[in-house]
Design a protein around this motif. Structure first.
Motif, PDB file in Angstrom:
ATOM      1  N   HIS A   7       0.831  -1.135   0.063  1.00 23.94           N
ATOM      2  CA  HIS A   7       0.009  -0.025   0.129  1.00 23.94           C
ATOM      3  C   HIS A   7       0.839   1.211   0.079  1.00 23.94           C
ATOM      4  O   HIS A   7       0.441   2.275  -0.684  1.00 23.94           O
ATOM      5  N   ILE A  28       1.190  -6.058  -5.396  1.00 22.36           N
ATOM      6  CA  ILE A  28      -0.207  -5.778  -4.681  1.00 22.36           C
ATOM      7  C   ILE A  28      -0.678  -7.269  -4.270  1.00 22.36           C
ATOM      8  O   ILE A  28      -0.334  -8.167  -4.940  1.00 22.36           O
ATOM      9  N   ASP A  88      -7.954  -6.892   4.098  1.00 17.90           N
ATOM     10  CA  ASP A  88      -8.139  -5.877   2.814  1.00 17.90           C
ATOM     11  C   ASP A  88      -9.348  -6.169   2.120  1.00 17.90           C
ATOM     12  O   ASP A  88      -9.713  -7.315   1.663  1.00 17.90           O
ATOM     13  N   CYS A 103       0.349  -0.199  -4.888  1.00 15.61           N
ATOM     14  CA  CYS A 103      -1.243   0.126  -4.854  1.00 15.61           C
ATOM     15  C   CYS A 103      -1.073   1.505  -5.508  1.00 15.61           C
ATOM     16  O   CYS A 103      -2.138   1.858  -5.963  1.00 15.61           O
ATOM     17  N   LEU A 114      -5.202   4.378  -3.816  1.00 13.82           N
ATOM     18  CA  LEU A 114      -5.541   4.934  -2.494  1.00 13.82           C
ATOM     19  C   LEU A 114      -4.796   6.076  -2.131  1.00 13.82           C
ATOM     20  O   LEU A 114      -5.130   6.524  -1.085  1.00 13.82           O
ATOM     21  N   ASN A 122     -10.882   0.843  -8.012  1.00 13.54           N
ATOM     22  CA  ASN A 122     -12.108   0.431  -7.817  1.00 13.54           C
ATOM     23  C   ASN A 122     -12.921   1.358  -7.089  1.00 13.54           C
ATOM     24  O   ASN A 122     -14.163   0.845  -6.561  1.00 13.54           O
TER      25      ASN A 122
HETATM   26  S1  SF4 Z   1      -7.777  -1.697  -3.705  1.00 17.09           S
HETATM   27 FE1  SF4 Z   1      -5.968  -0.482  -4.357  1.00 17.09          FE
HETATM   28  S2  SF4 Z   1      -5.122  -0.132  -2.202  1.00 17.09           S
HETATM   29 FE2  SF4 Z   1      -6.750  -1.840  -1.942  1.00 17.09          FE
HETATM   30  S3  SF4 Z   1      -4.927  -3.645  -2.273  1.00 17.09           S
HETATM   31 FE3  SF4 Z   1      -6.094  -3.028  -4.250  1.00 17.09          FE
HETATM   32  S4  SF4 Z   1      -4.611  -1.731  -5.368  1.00 17.09           S
HETATM   33 FE4  SF4 Z   1      -4.147  -1.797  -3.096  1.00 17.09          FE
END
Ligand code: SF4
Lengths: 201, 474
Positions: B64, B110, B131, B409, B413, B431
């Motif tokens: 992350h 990731i 997660d 990531c 985020l 997402n």
């Molecule tokens: S949603 Fe985004 S922050 Fe969460 S694990 Fe997947 S890539 Fe990483």
């Protein structure tokens, strides 16, 4: 974990649906390796402007609600990520109970693990409590988990459902891990059988 | 025997204990760990003198907040990010986690991309991770869901999770997808139809011809966003596509064990007369390339549509949409394909796999991104990155004007330095389009990699089909 006791406290209204975990605690606060200290950052982007001054309009910044212990909100509260920082921030701020028509799954179970009671009530009843909460600091509600009831400031009583195991743990401040470890024999037996049946795992 | 769904079968095979009140202990086959949601769990173990019960079933990787710029080999500059990654290094050492992919390991990436890539994720398993996008692993026909940090600690200590069984929901996508329509369009369209709470309390099984025709990468994209539809998990029954993908991966079974595994995996499907609590059917032909216009993944429309008016919604959603349009800086009635963007982000556990990069590169080949645009590709793992370089995709991206990053990531985020500035508008393959997700005040439009690539070329949200002839990128 502390035992969840019956209490009477101020309820803050947050009439927003789909309150997501990024709103509850934005990601810049996920860098902590501790559980405590997140309360000042609860609802950070709604609570502070770019210069870190409080936004006076935001409900938890208003004098009447600074000591709020209950939050009344719209449906699908806590949607988004699995971050337990969300309930940690809520708890650290001093909120002990949330009232909403529905919650996201992971957030809902995270609350119980941190001594927070998420109450589910039908929309019409949440609407009534929302109006009650809007009256300010005089609108103190009473939450009684044992009886599964929440009472509005004018004495209307609403009953809610809660899973019996979760209720038991919350009332007694029990730690899940300790309870599960009492079943170590069952886990050992399962593990041995599974290793036979699916040795590739 | 009464007929069962795939979810029922996996559940039954992992039930280690059932209490009188119906509370169950589910045995966990794979526990994936990353640096953001685990420090407090390891701290909890230390405080109580507990150990990790099954280190061999625990896989850890920082993702992350690792920087994705080339200078990361020199160490992480941001002190808080560094502390978190170092904490995971230390916890892996202290608790004997041998399956640890540290930041500069080429296999790092990731967590939801590394697990399948290394063959940790297999059909019929229970997989958890602190997660929410753990749902991704459901693409293999494994029961995979996100958990909170207290549960991470619980799984570390006991290799089980306290669960109540969810309900069964079937999402069937029939027929074929039209050219230019991808797995991302399927999963966004399903959320558009069910809403972000439509799956709450359910485990979704995706099925139907359009799902069967997807590659493993596409199936992972579909399952990845089950959580955005509110579901506990999403899964797809394993088939030859699954077995072909798994075979030969570093941690997949070999020899006689492979044969034994295969025999069991082939029993993993929902029986014909199994009971479903909810069924949704969508015709594959009806799915168009979509984009999101608001601040919830359910705010989704075909690219040929217009920004909606708040009054066209009901209930609490009216105020929600007003707030969303205000935040997004959009006017009702505006054509979606006229919305101009500042940034393009291709990556994340939703769309950071090799097939996603191929789809984007197919559109970008021989083209340049719009002047003044910032565009980046962040491969989902070091191995995806290496493969893309080998296939020449990296050069296509670089020639077009994209930044070519290291795995992580990143801007999904924005915990690392990759962030949007206030008001900045991004075409993203990730997402979540929540307020502030990609940076305070940042505006996110979710879409497929091909759509994001098309947007990069024109500088506005774009119907990728206009850049294709006969279904092939022109
Ligand atoms: S949603 Fe985004 S922050 Fe969460 S694990 Fe997947 S890539 Fe990483």
């Amino acid at each position: 974990m502390d035992k969840f006791e019956t209490f009477t406290g101020v309820a803050a209204p947050l009439p927003i649906i789909n309150v997501d975990t990024d709103m509850i605690i934005p990601k810049q606060f996920l860098k902590t390796i501790k559980r405590s200290g997140l309360g000042v950052s609860l609802f950070d982007e709604m609570r502070y402007d770019d210069d870190r001054n409080e936004i006076p309009d935001f409900v938890l910044n208003q004098p009447a609600y600074r000591e709020a212990e209950i939050l009344v909100a719209g449906e699908n509260f806590g949607c988004g990520s699995s971050r337990e920082h969300a309930p940690w921030a809520i708890k650290d701020f001093g909120l002990k109970c949330i009232v909403a028509p529905s919650y996201a799954d992971i957030f809902y179970s995270n609350c119980f693990k941190n001594g927070i009671l998420p109450i589910v009530l039908p929309q019409e009843q949440v609407d009534i409590l929302m109006q009650d909460a809007e009256k300010g600091a005089n609108a103190r509600m009473t939450v009684d988990l044992e009886a599964q009831q929440i009472t509005s400031s004018d004495g209307q009583v609403f009953s809610f459902e809660v899973d019996s195991f979760k209720k038991h743990c919350l009332l007694n401040g029990l730690d899940d891990i300790g309870l599960t470890m009492e079943k170590a024999a069952a886990i050992d037996a399962f593990e041995a059988a599974a290793a036979q049946a699916r040795p590739w795992v | 025997m009464s007929p069962k769904t795939l979810y029922d079968k996996i559940w039954d095979a992992h039930l280690a204990h059932e209490g009188e009140d119906g509370t169950c202990l589910l045995y966990i086959d794979r526990h994936l760990v990353h640096e953001v949601t685990s420090p407090q769990a390891f701290e909890g173990l230390r405080m109580t003198g507990r150990t990790v019960r099954a280190p061999d079933k625990t896989i850890a990787v920082p993702d992350h907040n690792v920087p994705t710029t080339a200078d990361r080999t020199a160490g992480i500059k941001n002190p808080e990010s560094r502390i978190q990654v170092e904490a995971l290094d230390k916890n892996a050492r202290d608790f004997g986690l041998i399956n640890y992919y540290e930041m500069n390991d080429v296999r790092q990436g990731i967590v939801h991309i590394v697990g399948p890539e290394q063959g940790w994720t297999l059909p019929g398993m229970t997989v958890v991770c602190g997660d929410s996008h753990t749902a991704t692993h459901g693409a293999f026909g494994s029961l995979a869901h996100g958990i909170g940090t207290s549960e991470v600690e619980h799984v570390l200590a006991t290799q089980t999770l306290i669960q109540k069984k969810s309900k069964n929901m079937k999402v069937e996508i029939t027929g074929k997808l039209a050219p230019g329509v991808t797995a991302k369009d399927i999963t966004l369209s399903v959320i558009g139809k069910t809403g972000t709470a439509g799956g709450t309390g359910y485990v979704i099984e995706y099925c139907g011809e359009a799902i069967r025709s997807l590659s493993m990468e596409g199936r992972m994209t579909v399952c990845n966003m089950a959580i955005e539809g509110g579901a506990r998990a999403g899964l797809i029954a394993p088939d030859e596509t699954t077995f072909d993908y798994v075979k030969g991966r570093p941690h997949a079974p070999k020899g006689a064990q492979w044969e034994a595994a295969l025999t069991w995996w082939k029993t993993l499907y929902s029986d014909d007369d199994a009971h479903w609590d909810k069924v949704i059917t969508i015709r594959g032909e009806d799915i168009a390339p979509v984009v999101t216009w608001g601040t919830s993944p359910e705010d989704v429309l075909p690219i040929t549509e217009y920004v909606p008016t708040p009054e066209s919604f009901t209930g609490g959603k009216v105020a929600g949409v007003r707030r969303a349009l205000d935040y997004m800086g959009l006017t009702p009635g505006q054509k979606l394909s006229e919305i101009e963007i500042d940034t393009v982000f291709i990556g994340s556990c939703t769309n950071g796999r090799i097939e996603d990069l191929r789809a984007a590169a197919a559109i970008l080949k021989g083209k340049k991104i719009k002047d003044g645009l910032r565009a980046m590709v962040v491969p989902g793992s070091g191995l995806v990155r290496a493969q893309a370089e080998e296939e020449g995709l990296a050069d296509i991206f670089k020639d077009a004007g994209f930044e070519w990053r290291l795995a992580g990531c990143s801007m999904c985020l924005a915990m690392n330095p990759d962030q949007l500035a206030p008001g900045e508008r991004c075409a993203a393959t990730s997402n979540r389009n929540f307020e502030g997700r990609q940076g305070r005040g940042g505006r996110t439009h979710l879409m497929s990699p091909a759509m994001a690539a098309a947007a990069a070329v024109t500088g506005r949200l774009t119907d990728v089909r206009k850049m294709m002839t006969d279904g092939v990128a022109a």
